[in-house]
Design a protein around this motif. Structure first.
Motif, PDB file in Angstrom:
ATOM      1  N   MET A  94      27.808  29.334 -37.592  1.00  0.00           N
ATOM      2  CA  MET A  94      28.862  30.343 -37.678  1.00  0.00           C
ATOM      3  C   MET A  94      29.456  30.495 -36.287  1.00  0.00           C
ATOM      4  N   PRO A  95      30.762  30.270 -36.125  1.00  0.00           N
ATOM      5  CA  PRO A  95      31.384  30.401 -34.799  1.00  0.00           C
ATOM      6  C   PRO A  95      31.167  31.786 -34.218  1.00  0.00           C
ATOM      7  N   VAL A  96      30.901  31.847 -32.918  1.00  0.00           N
ATOM      8  CA  VAL A  96      30.655  33.123 -32.253  1.00  0.00           C
ATOM      9  C   VAL A  96      31.939  33.755 -31.724  1.00  0.00           C
ATOM     10  N   ASP A  97      33.060  33.094 -31.848  1.00  0.00           N
ATOM     11  CA  ASP A  97      34.327  33.599 -31.338  1.00  0.00           C
ATOM     12  C   ASP A  97      34.702  34.902 -32.034  1.00  0.00           C
ATOM     13  N   ASP A  98      35.179  35.875 -31.249  1.00  0.00           N
ATOM     14  CA  ASP A  98      35.641  37.137 -31.816  1.00  0.00           C
ATOM     15  C   ASP A  98      36.770  36.886 -32.806  1.00  0.00           C
ATOM     16  N   GLY A  99      36.678  37.564 -33.939  1.00  0.00           N
ATOM     17  CA  GLY A  99      37.755  37.475 -34.913  1.00  0.00           C
ATOM     18  C   GLY A  99      37.702  36.258 -35.810  1.00  0.00           C
ATOM     19  N   VAL A 100      36.725  35.379 -35.633  1.00  0.00           N
ATOM     20  CA  VAL A 100      36.585  34.202 -36.489  1.00  0.00           C
ATOM     21  C   VAL A 100      35.338  34.394 -37.350  1.00  0.00           C
ATOM     22  N   GLU A 101      35.533  34.764 -38.600  1.00  0.00           N
ATOM     23  CA  GLU A 101      34.417  34.977 -39.525  1.00  0.00           C
ATOM     24  C   GLU A 101      34.354  33.759 -40.436  1.00  0.00           C
ATOM     25  N   ALA A 102      33.499  32.816 -40.086  1.00  0.00           N
ATOM     26  CA  ALA A 102      33.542  31.515 -40.746  1.00  0.00           C
ATOM     27  C   ALA A 102      32.172  30.868 -40.768  1.00  0.00           C
ATOM     28  N   VAL A 103      32.039  29.884 -41.640  1.00  0.00           N
ATOM     29  CA  VAL A 103      30.887  28.981 -41.678  1.00  0.00           C
ATOM     30  C   VAL A 103      31.424  27.564 -41.615  1.00  0.00           C
ATOM     31  N   VAL A 104      30.854  26.768 -40.720  1.00  0.00           N
ATOM     32  CA  VAL A 104      31.253  25.369 -40.562  1.00  0.00           C
ATOM     33  C   VAL A 104      30.096  24.486 -40.994  1.00  0.00           C
ATOM     34  N   ARG A 105      30.407  23.474 -41.815  1.00  0.00           N
ATOM     35  CA  ARG A 105      29.409  22.507 -42.259  1.00  0.00           C
ATOM     36  C   ARG A 105      29.939  21.109 -41.919  1.00  0.00           C
ATOM     37  N   ARG A 106      29.347  20.470 -40.936  1.00  0.00           N
ATOM     38  CA  ARG A 106      29.795  19.166 -40.424  1.00  0.00           C
ATOM     39  C   ARG A 106      28.805  18.083 -40.870  1.00  0.00           C
ATOM     40  N   VAL A 107      29.305  17.073 -41.575  1.00  0.00           N
ATOM     41  CA  VAL A 107      28.492  15.935 -41.988  1.00  0.00           C
ATOM     42  C   VAL A 107      28.706  14.801 -40.995  1.00  0.00           C
ATOM     43  N   VAL A 108      27.598  14.276 -40.468  1.00  0.00           N
ATOM     44  CA  VAL A 108      27.662  13.221 -39.455  1.00  0.00           C
ATOM     45  C   VAL A 108      26.877  12.014 -39.963  1.00  0.00           C
ATOM     46  N   GLY A 109      27.531  10.862 -40.078  1.00  0.00           N
ATOM     47  CA  GLY A 109      26.837   9.649 -40.464  1.00  0.00           C
ATOM     48  C   GLY A 109      25.972   9.130 -39.330  1.00  0.00           C
ATOM     49  N   VAL A 110      24.751   8.737 -39.641  1.00  0.00           N
ATOM     50  CA  VAL A 110      23.818   8.228 -38.634  1.00  0.00           C
ATOM     51  C   VAL A 110      23.600   6.728 -38.800  1.00  0.00           C
ATOM     52  N   SER A 111      23.299   6.291 -40.001  1.00  0.00           N
ATOM     53  CA  SER A 111      23.111   4.862 -40.258  1.00  0.00           C
ATOM     54  C   SER A 111      23.362   4.586 -41.731  1.00  0.00           C
ATOM     55  N   THR A 182      29.597   6.786 -43.120  1.00  0.00           N
ATOM     56  CA  THR A 182      28.893   5.689 -42.473  1.00  0.00           C
ATOM     57  C   THR A 182      28.593   6.097 -41.039  1.00  0.00           C
ATOM     58  N   ALA A 183      27.875   5.257 -40.319  1.00  0.00           N
ATOM     59  CA  ALA A 183      27.455   5.601 -38.956  1.00  0.00           C
ATOM     60  C   ALA A 183      28.644   6.004 -38.097  1.00  0.00           C
ATOM     61  N   GLY A 184      28.542   7.173 -37.475  1.00  0.00           N
ATOM     62  CA  GLY A 184      29.563   7.658 -36.567  1.00  0.00           C
ATOM     63  C   GLY A 184      30.682   8.446 -37.211  1.00  0.00           C
ATOM     64  N   ARG A 185      30.764   8.459 -38.532  1.00  0.00           N
ATOM     65  CA  ARG A 185      31.839   9.192 -39.196  1.00  0.00           C
ATOM     66  C   ARG A 185      31.488  10.675 -39.290  1.00  0.00           C
ATOM     67  N   ILE A 186      32.467  11.537 -39.077  1.00  0.00           N
ATOM     68  CA  ILE A 186      32.287  12.986 -39.115  1.00  0.00           C
ATOM     69  C   ILE A 186      33.245  13.581 -40.134  1.00  0.00           C
ATOM     70  N   VAL A 187      32.715  14.427 -41.009  1.00  0.00           N
ATOM     71  CA  VAL A 187      33.537  15.128 -42.002  1.00  0.00           C
ATOM     72  C   VAL A 187      33.214  16.613 -41.910  1.00  0.00           C
ATOM     73  N   ASP A 188      34.223  17.432 -41.629  1.00  0.00           N
ATOM     74  CA  ASP A 188      34.041  18.883 -41.475  1.00  0.00           C
ATOM     75  C   ASP A 188      34.537  19.628 -42.704  1.00  0.00           C
TER      76      ASP A 188
END
Length: 608
Positions: A94-111, A182-188
């Motif tokens: 959850m971002p700690v920035d004031d005024g940003v009430e959010a949840v972030v889920r980031r998928v990161v490919g490893v192999s 796949t490895a190195g790919r990021i999806v937010d």
């Protein structure tokens, strides 16, 4: 609803110090309230099933296995998924920035390559409102090989949520997306709350937000000494206490959840998303003991605002910003965790008289004074007014530290905390040069001590009793040396410990009291209370029973889940957590026990 719910210990915490989310080890956010801990929920599957709102994000391979950890000294949760085709991680925060009430889920490919599915069921206001959801224009037009992205907008009443990420399609009242990494790919994927009357917020930079969250948490934790056998547990516990402390108001909630049962199928299901003066005062002392004096100043400021007015109107608990009106209601639409009804919001204990509370506040504010926090005319005037209230109600029976719903009694722990309130007033005048009616306070202090010596000790057993007129004991009696009423090796304390060991231990862990005897006033029973078990560690350590203290401490720390969280109670038969989670009182008691085992004498050693 599934007859086998996700175990309470399977949940990890996300926090931005304004609210919190619970994420299961199956990849589902089953509890989320925005914008505050005590707001209506957006996801409430924790207290029902998936139809009551959740956000699942996990590999499509049902055989995928997960391991979890926090990213260093933060609340950025990293879940590593391994399956036959590859490995990927989910980084969520959850971002700690004031005024940003959010949840972030980031998928990161490893192999290799891992397929993921995201399923979203939004249910606002404790699952009483199914929002209107519409698909907005896509964020980007997908080219060959690119993942289609989009924006969902969900609105119901005062609440609006946007979800940015892989384009989701509707199926009944849920939305779903599938993709692979796949490895190195990021999806937010980003879920953000705003009041429904505001314009749709612009997207924020996830890279910047995750780095800011890591830096913020790590910087806060940097001053904590993690040396010693239980140093990592202490550090995580202090982080949990910070995660339950509201960034703007300074209010410290007792837990992140409501209505998780103390007994499966029972009715002891309470809302802990409020600020108990007792728990907050104890948390304040843990902060002070570990060098966080600024927390003492902020909480004292919160206290001054919350209790402003007639001292006769002081409550045992308040809302996060000091709200007084916390009526207890039951939500018939939610079946409860494992069918444990009722689900409650608000807490009827707000109307109870608990005589120990002012003593807890006075002890904590003295700790702040001794720690270097200067008194102001306003802060000491408040304490004098609180002492006036102690004097006015000096003989009044109460409901006690455990919020008994039976008839009020003269609980020994409560009477000791009345003594402690008067004692701190006397010492403030005698040792710190402050002004006050010290003669009255001294006289009443000695009178309360004489009363406890006569009516709070069992004549036959020589032990302190739960309340006047019974020979039952209560785990809160373990706190008497902690506030300086007596030494840990006082014969009466040793007899009390022996009686607790005889009557309150269940498989080596400590019950609060025997629910079938005395003033409980509720049906059913409960399980060992983790804070009480840590208090026994502290007592053992103070009386030289080092091996017993160490063994019990090791066992209690092993009860923490894979990311170091503790709930309120522990079912020794099922080997599972019970009650609201994560529980501030359990974590601050862990800190006190570890400090005692490290040789620190405790909060009031100088008062014996």
């Amino acid at each position: 609803m599934s007859s086998v719910p996700v175990p309470i210990e399977s949940y990890a915490l996300l926090s931005n110090c304004r609210s919190a989310a619970l994420v299961s080890d199956e990849g589902s956010i089953d509890w989320l309230c925005l914008p505050r801990y005590d707001s209506g929920s957006i996801f409430a599957a924790l207290l029902g099933d998936r139809t009551h709102g959740r956000w699942s994000l996990r590999p499509t391979d049902p055989a995928a296995t997960a391991t979890r950890r926090y990213d260093g000294d933060t609340f950025v949760l990293v879940t590593r998924w391994e399956c036959a085709t590859g490995v990927a991680e989910v980084h969520e925060f959850m971002p700690v920035d004031d005024g940003v009430e959010a949840v972030v889920r980031r998928v990161v490919g490893v192999s290799g390559e891992v397929g993921f599915a995201s399923e979203l069921r939004l249910r606002f206001d404790y699952a009483r409102a199914v929002p209107w959801v519409r698909q907005l224009a896509p964020l980007a037009t997908a080219s060959d090989g690119e993942l289609p992205t989009g924006v969902l907008l969900a609105v119901a009443g005062p609440d609006a949520v946007t979800i940015r990420g892989p384009r989701m399609t509707a199926a009944d009242t849920r939305h779903r997306a599938e993709w692979s990494v796949t490895a190195g790919r990021i999806v937010d994927s980003v879920l953000r709350w705003e009041p429904s009357y505001r314009d749709i917020p612009r997207p924020f930079d996830v890279d910047v937000a995750i780095e800011r969250a890591r830096t913020w948490w790590s910087s806060w934790a940097r001053r904590i000494d993690r040396a010693g056998r239980w140093g990592d547990r202490v550090l995580r516990s202090l982080l949990v206490l910070r995660a339950l402390t509201h960034a703007e108001t300074g209010g410290i909630v007792a837990a992140a959840t409501t209505s998780l049962p103390e007994e499966l199928g029972g009715t002891r299901n309470w809302d802990y998303r409020y600020v108990w003066l007792r728990d907050a005062a104890l948390t304040l002392e843990a902060y002070i003991a570990h060098g966080y004096l600024e927390a003492a100043v902020r909480w004292r400021d919160w206290l001054l605002r919350a209790v402003a007015g007639d001292p006769a109107d002081v409550q045992i608990m308040y809302g996060i910003a000091g709200e007084r009106d916390l009526p207890e209601r039951e939500l018939a639409n939610l079946p409860g965790y494992a069918g444990s009804a009722p689900v409650r919001i608000g807490n009827g204990a707000v109307d109870q008289y608990q005589a120990d509370v002012i003593g807890e506040v006075m002890v904590a504010l003295e700790a702040a004074r001794l720690g270097g926090v200067a008194e102001t005319g306003f802060s000491w005037a408040l304490q004098r007014a609180l002492l006036d209230q102690v004097v006015a109600e000096i003989d009044r029976p109460d409901h006690g530290i455990w919020e008994m719903r039976g008839e009020p009694q003269r609980f020994t722990h409560s009477r000791v905390m009345v003594w402690a309130a008067l004692d701190r007033g006397v010492r403030a005048v005698e040792e710190h040069g402050l002004d006050g009616d010290v003669e009255t306070w001294r006289r009443l202090r000695e009178g309360v001590r004489a009363e406890i010596d006569e009516h709070g000790v069992d004549a036959a057993g020589g032990h302190f009793t739960q309340y006047a007129g019974t020979d039952e004991v209560d785990a809160s009696l373990l706190l008497l040396p902690a506030v300086g009423f007596c030494r840990a090796d006082d014969p009466r304390m040793l007899a009390t410990v022996a009686r607790i060991e005889q009557t309150l231990l269940r498989d080596g862990l400590v019950l609060r009291y025997r629910t079938e005897a005395g003033a409980d006033g509720l049906p059913g029973g409960e399980h060992p209370f983790l804070a009480c078990s840590f208090w026994l560690v502290e007592q053992y350590a103070a009386t030289g029973r080092t091996a017993d203290a160490t063994d019990l401490m090791d066992r209690l720390c092993a009860i923490a889940n894979d990311v170091g969280l503790l709930s309120e109670e522990y079912d020794v038969t099922a080997g599972s957590h019970r009650g609201n989670t994560p529980q501030a009182l359990s974590h601050l008691a862990l800190v006190g026990a570890a400090d005692a085992l490290a040789g620190h004498a405790g909060r009031a050693a100088h008062r014996h």
